[in-house]
Design an enzyme around this catalytic site. Structure first.
Site, PDB file in Angstrom:
ATOM      1  N   VAL A   1      65.303  30.133   1.297  1.00 11.62           N
ATOM      2  CA  VAL A   1      63.843  30.179   2.366  1.00 11.62           C
ATOM      3  C   VAL A   1      64.783  31.766   3.493  1.00 11.62           C
ATOM      4  O   VAL A   1      63.551  32.725   3.924  1.00 11.62           O
ATOM      5  CB  VAL A   1      64.053  29.099   2.718  1.00 11.62           C
ATOM      6  CG1 VAL A   1      62.704  29.429   3.481  1.00 11.62           C
ATOM      7  CG2 VAL A   1      63.775  27.888   1.714  1.00 11.62           C
TER       8      VAL A   1
ATOM      9  N   GLU B   1      55.690  23.952   8.800  1.00 12.84           N
ATOM     10  CA  GLU B   1      54.707  23.908   8.039  1.00 12.84           C
ATOM     11  C   GLU B   1      55.414  24.351   6.478  1.00 12.84           C
ATOM     12  O   GLU B   1      54.881  23.220   5.626  1.00 12.84           O
ATOM     13  CB  GLU B   1      53.917  25.266   7.643  1.00 12.84           C
ATOM     14  CG  GLU B   1      53.111  25.153   6.668  1.00 12.84           C
ATOM     15  CD  GLU B   1      52.181  24.208   6.736  1.00 12.84           C
ATOM     16  OE1 GLU B   1      51.067  24.279   7.368  1.00 12.84           O
ATOM     17  OE2 GLU B   1      52.313  23.186   5.637  1.00 12.84           O
TER      18      GLU B   1
ATOM     19  N   VAL C   1      56.831  20.479   3.725  1.00 11.84           N
ATOM     20  CA  VAL C   1      55.767  19.435   3.118  1.00 11.84           C
ATOM     21  C   VAL C   1      55.971  20.609   2.098  1.00 11.84           C
ATOM     22  O   VAL C   1      55.142  20.995   2.436  1.00 11.84           O
ATOM     23  CB  VAL C   1      55.784  18.941   3.751  1.00 11.84           C
ATOM     24  CG1 VAL C   1      54.617  17.774   2.507  1.00 11.84           C
ATOM     25  CG2 VAL C   1      56.013  18.259   4.694  1.00 11.84           C
TER      26      VAL C   1
ATOM     27  N   GLY D   1      56.232  23.036   0.826  1.00  9.23           N
ATOM     28  CA  GLY D   1      56.803  24.445   0.837  1.00  9.23           C
ATOM     29  C   GLY D   1      55.457  25.402   0.782  1.00  9.23           C
ATOM     30  O   GLY D   1      54.818  25.284   1.995  1.00  9.23           O
TER      31      GLY D   1
ATOM     32  N   ILE E   1      52.133  25.645  -0.038  1.00  9.05           N
ATOM     33  CA  ILE E   1      50.586  24.850   0.413  1.00  9.05           C
ATOM     34  C   ILE E   1      50.297  24.774   1.983  1.00  9.05           C
ATOM     35  O   ILE E   1      51.621  23.503   2.499  1.00  9.05           O
ATOM     36  CB  ILE E   1      50.587  23.343  -0.145  1.00  9.05           C
ATOM     37  CG1 ILE E   1      51.199  23.540  -1.844  1.00  9.05           C
ATOM     38  CG2 ILE E   1      49.418  23.102  -0.375  1.00  9.05           C
ATOM     39  CD1 ILE E   1      51.347  22.267  -2.928  1.00  9.05           C
TER      40      ILE E   1
ATOM     41  N   ASP F   1      64.069  13.437  -1.363  1.00 10.22           N
ATOM     42  CA  ASP F   1      62.919  14.031  -0.747  1.00 10.22           C
ATOM     43  C   ASP F   1      61.254  14.127  -0.407  1.00 10.22           C
ATOM     44  O   ASP F   1      60.792  14.031   1.183  1.00 10.22           O
ATOM     45  CB  ASP F   1      62.735  15.031  -1.618  1.00 10.22           C
ATOM     46  CG  ASP F   1      62.439  16.592  -1.209  1.00 10.22           C
ATOM     47  OD1 ASP F   1      63.096  16.968  -0.035  1.00 10.22           O
ATOM     48  OD2 ASP F   1      61.656  17.042  -1.865  1.00 10.22           O
TER      49      ASP F   1
ATOM     50  N   LYS G   1      58.920  14.096   3.224  1.00 11.02           N
ATOM     51  CA  LYS G   1      57.863  14.569   2.911  1.00 11.02           C
ATOM     52  C   LYS G   1      56.791  13.461   3.541  1.00 11.02           C
ATOM     53  O   LYS G   1      55.840  13.580   4.823  1.00 11.02           O
ATOM     54  CB  LYS G   1      57.565  15.450   2.420  1.00 11.02           C
ATOM     55  CG  LYS G   1      58.601  16.678   2.472  1.00 11.02           C
ATOM     56  CD  LYS G   1      58.785  16.876   0.570  1.00 11.02           C
ATOM     57  CE  LYS G   1      60.136  17.792   0.388  1.00 11.02           C
ATOM     58  NZ  LYS G   1      59.854  18.348  -0.801  1.00 11.02           N
TER      59      LYS G   1
HETATM   60  N1  HSE Z   1      63.904  19.797  -3.764  1.00 13.94           N
HETATM   61  C1  HSE Z   1      62.462  20.039  -3.347  1.00 13.94           C
HETATM   62  C2  HSE Z   1      61.935  19.886  -4.843  1.00 13.94           C
HETATM   63  C3  HSE Z   1      62.116  21.396  -2.772  1.00 13.94           C
HETATM   64  O1  HSE Z   1      62.456  20.294  -6.081  1.00 13.94           O
HETATM   65  O2  HSE Z   1      60.687  20.192  -4.319  1.00 13.94           O
HETATM   66  C4  HSE Z   1      62.800  21.417  -1.292  1.00 13.94           C
HETATM   67  O3  HSE Z   1      61.672  20.577  -0.949  1.00 13.94           O
END
Ligand code: HSE
Length: 438
Positions: A14, A129, A132, A134, A136, A201, A205
Site C-alpha cells: 500500500v 478510509e 475498511v 480498501g 471502496i 480481519d 473492520k
Molecule cells: N487481508 C485483507 C483481505 C485485506 O483479505 O481483505 C486488507 O484489509
C-alpha cells in the site's frame, strides 16, 4: 499554493501505491486540493523497497523517528500495520501535532479510543478510509453521505482472502485446504492466514463501521466471530442446491436500542447482490431509514485501490489544513453514550443450515429430529445423500425454520453427544432477511 509535507512509514504494497499515486496524479491532486503535496520522508526497515520509486534525494530513512520528529511534516501516514510499534508511533505523531492517515484496522479496533482522544487533545485529525474495504469509499459514505440519515443495518463482505477462497470452492467444488494452499502460493493469502480465514480481519473492520455508523464504541472481544475454515465443499454444494451462496459476512443490525453484530459464514440467497460478489472483491449492503438500500462494491485490497483511499485522506486533510478548519475527530467517533447496547448472539433469531455426520441406520434421523424438536426447533427440509454401504457414515443436511440461537446451540451440544454422531455438527446461519431488507 500551500505546501503540505507528508511523511510515510511503511513501504509495503500500500505504501508503494501511495508513492506512485502521489507522483502520477500530482497535477490532479494539486488542482483538487489547492495544495502542493510533497512526500518529504519515507521510512522503512528495508531500504531495497524504495528501489524504482525515484524518491527525492535524502527522503528515505530506516527509522520511523525521522518522519515523526521532523517538524516540517504535517501529515504522517502509518502503513506498517499491526498493533505495536504502530500504536506508539501514531501516538508520538499525534503528540507532535501531526495529522495521521492510517489503513490499520487492527490498531483502530483495539486502540481507537486512545488514539482519537490523543488527536482531540492535540487538535489534529486521524483519517482511516483505507482501513475498511480498501478502495471502496465506505467510511466517507457512512460519515458524510449518510450524515443526516439513520443507518438501520449493514452486511459486508469485508475480507477478500476469505471471499476468494469461498469463490474458488464454489466454482471448482474444491476443498478448503487445497484452495487455501493455492491462495497462499498466488499471494492472495498470508503465510499465516489466521486473521483472514478466522474472521478476525472482518471483525476489526466491522467494529470500525459500527463506531462510525452508530456512534457506539464496541469491544471487539464481545462480538461473535467465526471463520470459514470448517466449511466443506459439500456445504457449498448443498447451499447451492438450496438456492444460496456461502459468504463470510460481517453483520450489523439494529432494533430499538439493540445492536446485533457478528461475523460468520452465512447462506446468502442467490438472488441477492451480495451472492454475486466473487473472488477478492469486497461489498457492503447497507440500509438506512431515508435512502433505503444501497450497495457498495469494489476492490478491498491492493496497491492502487488501497493507495487511492490513503491519498484521498491525505487530500482531505490537506484541504482542512489549507482552510484552517478545526479537526473533526469528535465528529468521527463515539464521544458520548449513544444509548445502544449489544445484543448477545444467543438471543438472535435465524433460520439455520445444519450438517450432521451420522451412522446410516434406522432411527438415526428421528433421534436427531427429536433433539431439535425438544429444543423448539422446527425442520423445514432434510437431505441425505451418498449412502456407501449399510452401517456406514453419511452426511445429513437440514434447513430449519426460524429458531432462537440459544436453542440451536443447546440442540447442537446434545446432538454432538449422541453415540450416532460421527463428527461435530456444522451450523451456518441463513440471511433470508437480506431479501426483505432489499
Ligand atoms: N487481508 C485483507 C483481505 C485485506 O483479505 O481483505 C486488507 O484489509
Amino acid at each position: 499554493m500551500n505546501k503540505i509535507n507528508v511523511g510515510l512509514i511503511g513501504l509495503g504494497t500500500v505504501g508503494t501505491g501511495v508513492v506512485k499515486i502521489l507522483k502520477k496524479n500530482a497535477a490532479l491532486i494539486a488542482r483538487r486540493t489547492g495544495c502542493t503535496i510533497r512526500l518529504k520522508k519515507v521510512a522503512d526497515l528495508d531500504r531495497s523497497r524504495c528501489r524504482g520509486l525515484s524518491l527525492p534525494a535524502g527522503a528515505f530513512a530506516s527509522d520511523a523517528a525521522a518522519v515523526i520528529n521532523d517538524p516540517a511534516i504535517d501529515i504522517v501516514i502509518e502503513l506498517i500495520g499491526g498493533l505495536e510499534p504502530a500504536r506508539t508511533l501514531v501516538l508520538q505523531a499525534l503528540n507532535n501535532g501531526k495529522h495521521v492517515v492510517t489503513a490499520n484496522k487492527a490498531l483502530l479496533s483495539h486502540h481507537g479510543a486512545e488514539l482519537y482522544a490523543a488527536a482531540a487533545r492535540h487538535g489534529v485529525d486521524i483519517a482511516f478510509e483505507a482501513s475498511v474495504a480498501g478502495g471502496i469509499p465506505i467510511i466517507r459514505a457512512i460519515r458524510d453521505g449518510f450524515a443526516s440519515d439513520r443507518i438501520l443495518n449493514f452486511y459486508g463482505i469485508l475480507n477478500g482472502t476469505s471471499n476468494y477462497i469461498l469463490s474458488r470452492m464454489t466454482d471448482e467444488g474444491a476443498d478448503f485446504a487445497r484452495v487455501l494452499r493455492d491462495a497462499q502460493q498466488q499471494g492472495y493469502a498470508e503465510a499465516d492466514p489466521t486473521f483472514d480465514i478466522e474472521g478476525i480481519d472482518a471483525l476489526h473492520k466491522l467494529c470500525i463501521l459500527i463506531e462510525l455508523g452508530f456512534g457506539m464504541k464496541v469491544d471487539y472481544r464481545k462480538l461473535y466471530t467465526e471463520g470459514i475454515s470448517s466449511i466443506t465443499a459439500l456445504d457449498i454444494e448443498h447451499a447451492r442446491e438450496l438456492g444460496y451462496r456461502i459468504k463470510l459476512l460481517a453483520i450489523c443490525r439494529s432494533a430499538g436500542n439493540l445492536i446485533d453484530a457478528r461475523v460468520h459464514p452465512t447462506l446468502v440467497p442467490e438472488q441477492h447482490m451480495l451472492a454475486q460478489v466473487h473472488q477478492t472483491f469486497n461489498a457492503i449492503f447497507l440500509q438506512t431509514a431515508d435512502v433505503g438500500p444501497t450497495m457498495f462494491y469494489g476492490r478491498g485490497a491492493g496497491m492502487l485501490p488501497t493507495g487511492s483511499a490513503v491519498v484521498a485522506d491525505i487530500m482531505a486533510l490537506a484541504r482542512t489544513i489549507g482552510s484552517g478548519c478545526p479537526p473533526r475527530v469528535p465528529f468521527l467517533t463515539a464521544t458520548q453514550d449513544c444509548g445502544l447496547r449489544l445484543q448477545p448472539v444467543k438471543n438472535i433469531q435465524s433460520r439455520y443450515y445444519v450438517r450432521f455426520s451420522a451412522d446410516d441406520r434406522p432411527g438415526v434421523l428421528s433421534r436427531i429430529a427429536g433433539v431439535l424438536g425438544r429444543n423448539r426447533i422446527s425442520i423445514s427440509s432434510v437431505i441425505q445423500k451418498g449412502r456407501t454401504s449399510h452401517g456406514g457414515t453419511v452426511p445429513i443436511f437440514m434447513l430449519t425454520h426460524e429458531a432462537r440461537e440459544s436453542d440451536m446451540q443447546s440442540a447442537m451440544r446434545q446432538i454432538n453427544r449422541l453415540a450416532l454422531a460421527r463428527q461435530k455438527a456444522m451450523l451456518i446461519r441463513i440471511a433470508d432477511d437480506l431479501l426483505s431488507d432489499a
